[in-house]
Design a protein around this motif. Structure first.
Motif, PDB file in Angstrom:
ATOM      1  N   PHE A  74       0.805  -1.306   0.143  1.00  0.00           N
ATOM      2  CA  PHE A  74      -0.023  -0.116   0.052  1.00  0.00           C
ATOM      3  C   PHE A  74       0.870   1.333   0.094  1.00  0.00           C
ATOM      4  O   PHE A  74       0.646   2.110  -0.627  1.00  0.00           O
ATOM      5  CB  PHE A  74      -0.758   0.162   1.240  1.00  0.00           C
ATOM      6  N   VAL A 101       0.686   4.187  -2.666  1.00  0.00           N
ATOM      7  CA  VAL A 101       0.411   5.405  -2.587  1.00  0.00           C
ATOM      8  C   VAL A 101       1.640   6.318  -3.127  1.00  0.00           C
ATOM      9  O   VAL A 101       1.253   7.378  -3.697  1.00  0.00           O
ATOM     10  CB  VAL A 101       0.519   5.730  -1.021  1.00  0.00           C
ATOM     11  N   LEU A 137       1.535   6.446  -6.955  1.00  0.00           N
ATOM     12  CA  LEU A 137       0.401   7.168  -7.489  1.00  0.00           C
ATOM     13  C   LEU A 137       0.460   8.704  -7.157  1.00  0.00           C
ATOM     14  O   LEU A 137       0.299   9.351  -7.941  1.00  0.00           O
ATOM     15  CB  LEU A 137      -0.873   6.444  -6.959  1.00  0.00           C
ATOM     16  N   TRP A 149      -1.482  10.721  -9.641  1.00  0.00           N
ATOM     17  CA  TRP A 149      -2.527  12.008  -9.108  1.00  0.00           C
ATOM     18  C   TRP A 149      -2.253  13.272  -9.467  1.00  0.00           C
ATOM     19  O   TRP A 149      -3.383  13.988  -9.683  1.00  0.00           O
ATOM     20  CB  TRP A 149      -2.872  11.939  -7.455  1.00  0.00           C
ATOM     21  N   GLU A 194     -13.456   9.326 -13.918  1.00  0.00           N
ATOM     22  CA  GLU A 194     -13.587  10.657 -13.765  1.00  0.00           C
ATOM     23  C   GLU A 194     -14.595  10.760 -12.527  1.00  0.00           C
ATOM     24  O   GLU A 194     -14.495  11.831 -11.733  1.00  0.00           O
ATOM     25  CB  GLU A 194     -13.623  11.273 -14.846  1.00  0.00           C
ATOM     26  N   ILE A 209     -13.410  10.144  -9.158  1.00  0.00           N
ATOM     27  CA  ILE A 209     -12.251  11.231  -8.626  1.00  0.00           C
ATOM     28  C   ILE A 209     -12.959  12.385  -8.527  1.00  0.00           C
ATOM     29  O   ILE A 209     -12.439  12.983  -7.263  1.00  0.00           O
ATOM     30  CB  ILE A 209     -11.275  11.185  -9.905  1.00  0.00           C
ATOM     31  N   LEU A 210     -13.743  13.028  -9.129  1.00  0.00           N
ATOM     32  CA  LEU A 210     -14.478  14.048  -8.712  1.00  0.00           C
ATOM     33  C   LEU A 210     -15.279  14.145  -7.432  1.00  0.00           C
ATOM     34  O   LEU A 210     -15.395  15.086  -6.986  1.00  0.00           O
ATOM     35  CB  LEU A 210     -15.180  14.771  -9.980  1.00  0.00           C
ATOM     36  N   ARG A 216     -12.848  13.869  -4.670  1.00  0.00           N
ATOM     37  CA  ARG A 216     -12.233  15.377  -4.486  1.00  0.00           C
ATOM     38  C   ARG A 216     -13.255  16.379  -3.927  1.00  0.00           C
ATOM     39  O   ARG A 216     -12.958  16.890  -2.968  1.00  0.00           O
ATOM     40  CB  ARG A 216     -11.893  15.925  -5.951  1.00  0.00           C
ATOM     41  N   LYS A 221      -3.751  18.788  -0.285  1.00  0.00           N
ATOM     42  CA  LYS A 221      -2.501  17.990   0.282  1.00  0.00           C
ATOM     43  C   LYS A 221      -2.919  16.665   0.726  1.00  0.00           C
ATOM     44  O   LYS A 221      -2.037  15.599   0.402  1.00  0.00           O
ATOM     45  CB  LYS A 221      -2.191  18.555   1.658  1.00  0.00           C
ATOM     46  N   LEU A 254      -5.363  14.940  -1.061  1.00  0.00           N
ATOM     47  CA  LEU A 254      -6.476  14.253  -1.936  1.00  0.00           C
ATOM     48  C   LEU A 254      -5.441  13.072  -2.352  1.00  0.00           C
ATOM     49  O   LEU A 254      -6.215  11.951  -2.706  1.00  0.00           O
ATOM     50  CB  LEU A 254      -6.443  15.206  -3.236  1.00  0.00           C
ATOM     51  N   PRO A 255      -4.215  13.041  -2.741  1.00  0.00           N
ATOM     52  CA  PRO A 255      -3.500  11.888  -3.218  1.00  0.00           C
ATOM     53  C   PRO A 255      -3.783  10.576  -2.280  1.00  0.00           C
ATOM     54  O   PRO A 255      -4.023   9.568  -2.690  1.00  0.00           O
ATOM     55  CB  PRO A 255      -2.021  12.056  -3.421  1.00  0.00           C
ATOM     56  N   PHE A 256      -3.667  10.947  -1.026  1.00  0.00           N
ATOM     57  CA  PHE A 256      -3.783   9.637  -0.201  1.00  0.00           C
ATOM     58  C   PHE A 256      -5.271   9.139  -0.099  1.00  0.00           C
ATOM     59  O   PHE A 256      -5.489   7.850  -0.129  1.00  0.00           O
ATOM     60  CB  PHE A 256      -3.268  10.279   1.283  1.00  0.00           C
ATOM     61  N   LEU A 293      -7.432   9.538  -2.437  1.00  0.00           N
ATOM     62  CA  LEU A 293      -7.986   8.883  -3.663  1.00  0.00           C
ATOM     63  C   LEU A 293      -7.380   7.433  -3.808  1.00  0.00           C
ATOM     64  O   LEU A 293      -8.094   6.541  -4.204  1.00  0.00           O
ATOM     65  CB  LEU A 293      -7.166   9.661  -4.977  1.00  0.00           C
ATOM     66  N   THR A 294      -6.106   7.195  -3.289  1.00  0.00           N
ATOM     67  CA  THR A 294      -5.589   5.922  -3.316  1.00  0.00           C
ATOM     68  C   THR A 294      -6.161   4.864  -2.478  1.00  0.00           C
ATOM     69  O   THR A 294      -6.517   3.983  -2.645  1.00  0.00           O
ATOM     70  CB  THR A 294      -3.860   6.037  -2.845  1.00  0.00           C
ATOM     71  N   LEU A 295      -6.416   5.531  -1.360  1.00  0.00           N
ATOM     72  CA  LEU A 295      -7.105   4.828  -0.361  1.00  0.00           C
ATOM     73  C   LEU A 295      -8.731   4.311  -0.781  1.00  0.00           C
ATOM     74  O   LEU A 295      -8.963   3.100  -0.569  1.00  0.00           O
ATOM     75  CB  LEU A 295      -7.366   5.672   0.961  1.00  0.00           C
TER      76      LEU A 295
END
Lengths: 164, 362
Positions: free
Chosen positions: A18, A22, A25, A30, B169, B172-173, B176, B191, B193-195, B197-199
């Motif tokens: 994971f 993370v 990505l 991202w 999309e 993702i939206l 977000r 800050k 958002l990447p975490f 989204l991945t989660l």
């Protein structure tokens, strides 16, 4: 018990996997996606704003056109009214001038008739004088057919005539 | 042990067939089972074996032939590393190098060493188990998927989404706008958002892949408490790394509380500290319990066929219609649950993160 008793290995590998997902990505996927999305949203927003402005301008333009049209219509009405006034004035003038002319013609006609009449009267007078002379001549000739009478008459005339 | 094995062969094959081929196949198998083996079908055991982790990836049993993918076993015991294939255990029936898979007790299903006094000793077990292998596959899939989506975003900059891009999309939206921005706030959400989204996609895709009953699906990844625990641990770690002064102040010196609740007995701080750990704990248990429960129900419906089929073939036939219908219904429900649980986990993580970065307000 097995269900809630996870192995250390699974936890280790899961953390690793994971974490790697993370990390990768976050680094490669991202930012590109979110930036592209934000960029597109911005451009759409921009386009919408521009469209709004254009619409506003169109509205203004239409309003201006309407104003212009209204003004033109008003002007047309004024022009027509003025033209009508001018026409009426011209007509009136023409009519007045016509009347004047007619009066003048009538007047001159009257004048001429008067003159003709005067001339005619003079002619008649002359004619009458002629005729009177003729008559008088005839009468005199008749009266002075004898010499005595002629003499007498000449004498009388001589007496009447002042000889100086 | 032998009779149990025999029953498992048929019923397991049947489950696979039933789920993916025709109803008649299953009924046929059930019939065979009833004819050949008048043995008991242990639904509880069967279901449990489908839900928990395993050292090899079982595909199917045909007759007495087990078809499974062997996975590497990695052990660290008494200063030594041991590497070997799980096929050495012969599906749990034999031991290798003094190690075997425990069949009962607290360590049931784990690799253990039998000490001289007969007690089970558990070595440090870093084996690539079925769940670990599944995690690797789905992780690779997720990385490939989103990098290719990112590529299409770069390629089609400023244009409408297309293909797989337009599938993801909206999600993702959604994450977000409705999760990150709403829960964390305009200032900080970028800050995290990447975490988040991945989660979300990690949980969602693992949930979905877990619903596919055959390889490479079928591993109950998000229904494993270790996996959900790690995910919750990541959330907790992110909270701790990013928690601001205000967050820590709320824990150790909660504003608006009378002083005698903090000194001399730190009642409120203790409650707050417990609260710090209950948040991820609840995340862990919720996801694990929901996904596991869904799997148990589906497997339960399928097991019904064999339970009834044991008594009469007609019973198996009859109940199969109902069971398959219910299992299909449950599968649809699980599709929904797969999304909802991924959503809830991400939403709660976002809310906790939002609380950790919240500015002090008076």
């Amino acid at each position: 018990m097995e269900l809630v008793n996870p192995g250390i290995g699974l936890i280790f590998w899961m953390t690793l996997a994971f974490g790697v997902v993370v990390f990768i990505l976050k680094k490669f996927a991202w930012p590109a996606i979110t930036n592209a999305l934000a960029e597109r949203e911005e451009s759409i927003e921009e386009a919408l704003r521009a469209a709004e402005i254009t619409r506003e301008e169109m509205k203004k333009l239409k309003l201006d056109n309407e104003e212009l049209l209204k003004e033109a219509k008003e002007e047309r009405v004024t022009i027509i009214n003025e033209a009508r006034k001018i026409r009426d004035k011209m007509l009136d003038d023409a009519r007045a001038r016509g009347n004047e002319e007619a009066d003048r013609i009538v007047e001159s006609a009257k004048q001429r008739i008067q003159n003709e009449r005067n001339a005619a009267i003079v002619d008649i007078k002359n004619e009458i004088a002629e005729i009177s002379i003729l008559i008088a001549e005839k009468i005199l000739r008749e009266k002075l057919s004898d010499t005595a009478a002629q003499r007498e008459y000449v004498n009388k005339l001589l007496k009447e005539t002042n000889l100086n | 042990m032998a009779y149990n094995k025999g029953i498992m062969t048929h019923s397991k094959l049947s489950i696979l067939l039933f789920l993916f081929f025709y109803a008649s196949n299953l009924v046929l198998s059930a019939e065979q089972q009833v004819e050949k083996e008048k043995k008991e079908f242990n639904a509880g055991k069967k279901i449990m074996s489908h839900i928990v982790d395993a050292y090899d990836w079982h595909i199917a049993d045909i007759g007495d032939v087990h078809i499974s993918i062997p996975l590497p076993v990695i052990l660290y015991d008494e200063g030594d590393w041991h590497f070997f294939w799980s096929s050495k255990f012969e599906h749990g029936y034999s031991s290798y190098k003094g190690y075997k898979i425990a069949k009962e007790g607290r360590l049931s299903g784990k690799i253990v060493r039998i000490a001289d006094d007969g007690a089970y000793i558990r070595p440090l077990d870093f084996s690539i188990t079925k769940n670990v292998f599944s995690i690797f596959i789905t992780s690779a899939f997720i990385i490939w998927l989103f990098i290719s989506i990112a590529k299409s975003y770069n390629r089609r900059r400023g244009h409408a989404p297309k293909g797989i891009q337009s599938v993801f999309e909206p999600l993702i939206l959604f994450i977000r706008d409705d999760i990150a921005r709403d829960s964390i706030g305009e200032k900080h959400y970028r800050k995290f958002l990447p975490f988040l989204l991945t989660l979300f996609f990690f949980i969602f895709l693992n949930n979905l892949i877990g619903l596919i009953p055959f390889f490479p699906g079928g591993a109950n990844v998000t229904g494993n408490i270790g996996v959900t625990g790690v995910l919750a641990g990541f959330t907790l770690l992110t909270i701790w790394v990013n928690g601001n002064k205000n967050y820590w102040k709320h824990i150790f010196n909660t504003p608006g509380m009378p002083w005698w609740l903090k000194v001399p007995i730190p009642l409120i701080p203790i409650i707050e500290i417990v609260g710090v750990f209950t948040k991820p704990f609840v995340l862990m248990v919720r996801l694990f319990a929901n996904i596991t429960a869904g799997h148990i129900i589906i497997l339960g419906f399928i097991s019904l066929i064999f339970i009834f089929g044991q008594n009469s073939v007609a019973g198996g036939y009859t109940i199969s219609v109902v069971s398959v219908g219910l299992a299909i219904f449950m599968n649809f429900l699980e599709l929904l649950v797969a999304f909802i649980q991924a959503f809830v986990f991400t939403l709660l993580s976002a809310i906790f993160l939002g609380m950790a970065v919240e500015e002090e307000h008076h």
